[in-house]
Design an enzyme around this catalytic site. Structure first.
Site, mmCIF file in Angstrom:
data_model
loop_
_atom_site.group_PDB
_atom_site.id
_atom_site.type_symbol
_atom_site.label_atom_id
_atom_site.label_comp_id
_atom_site.label_asym_id
_atom_site.label_seq_id
_atom_site.Cartn_x
_atom_site.Cartn_y
_atom_site.Cartn_z
ATOM 1 N N GLY A 142 27.247 -28.123 2.383
ATOM 2 C CA GLY A 142 28.543 -27.562 2.006
ATOM 3 C C GLY A 142 28.515 -26.896 0.645
ATOM 4 O O GLY A 142 27.668 -27.195 -0.189
ATOM 5 N N CYS A 143 29.452 -25.986 0.433
ATOM 6 C CA CYS A 143 29.633 -25.325 -0.861
ATOM 7 C C CYS A 143 31.128 -25.237 -1.132
ATOM 8 O O CYS A 143 31.875 -26.105 -0.692
ATOM 9 C CB CYS A 143 28.966 -23.951 -0.870
ATOM 10 S SG CYS A 143 29.713 -22.769 0.272
ATOM 11 N N LYS A 144 31.592 -24.219 -1.810
ATOM 12 C CA LYS A 144 33.014 -24.103 -2.117
ATOM 13 C C LYS A 144 33.810 -23.551 -0.923
ATOM 14 O O LYS A 144 34.821 -24.108 -0.537
ATOM 15 C CB LYS A 144 33.228 -23.209 -3.338
ATOM 16 C CG LYS A 144 34.681 -23.071 -3.736
ATOM 17 C CD LYS A 144 34.852 -22.231 -4.973
ATOM 18 C CE LYS A 144 36.331 -22.113 -5.330
ATOM 19 N NZ LYS A 144 36.521 -21.292 -6.520
#
Length: 183
Positions: A142-144
């Protein structure tokens, strides 16, 4: 929040997205919201040993078209269920973004690094991930917002990591859905 499938079924569904068959690869897509045990079977494509699709109009045709298999992407509530059954969360945001808040139990290895106002790819990303995770570990990336994580998941898959799942919507969707975070 509704539960779409048992965690065990969820893991089996995720691993069966691309199941080898005698004719090539059967593409299977798991759709959240379908009743337990249901899936939608895709088109069977003839696939060479080198990751190319043969022309269906002529089975003896030696021309092939190269393709890259995109990593699986799941909504945040499905990613959360995967974590509950043993997957590990790889947060590929910058260190500053991670320190501001992250999913509980996440490991932070940035895919992109900051140099003032400019961002550039972390040249040691695969090396750092390999030091924390094995090629057969179940990893949720995951990231932003979901862009960096999709690129990172694709790189990991190309590097031989076998069970990589991208979190669609990233940390923004995670917090919007009220899922557990740590600081």
């Amino acid at each position: 929040m509704p539960s779409y499938a048992s965690p065990a079924l969820l893991v089996r569904s995720m691993r069966s997205l691309f199941r080898p068959s005698q004719q090539g690869i059967t593409s299977r897509v798991w759709w959240p919201g379908f009743a337990k045990g249901h899936h939608r079977t895709g088109v069977r494509d003839k696939v060479s040993n080198f990751g190319s699709i043969a022309d269906d109009n002529n089975e003896n045709n030696t021309k092939t078209q190269s393709f890259n298999v995109q990593p699986r992407s799941v909504p945040v509530h499905v990613a959360h269920e995967l974590l509950q059954v043993g997957h590990q969360y790889l947060d590929v945001r910058t260190h500053d973004e991670f320190r501001a808040g992250h999913p509980s139990g996440a490991v932070n290895i940035p895919y992109m690094l900051n140099n003032g106002a400019e961002m550039f790819k972390n040249s040691k990303f695969l090396e750092e991930v390999s030091s924390q995770f094995g090629k057969d570990d179940d990893i949720v990336v995951g990231c932003k917002s979901g862009r960096r994580s999709l690129m990172a998941a694709s790189d990991l898959q190309s590097a031989g990591f076998n069970h990589v799942t991208d979190v669609a919507g990233g940390y923004t969707a995670w917090t919007e859905n009220g899922l557990p975070i740590a600081k």
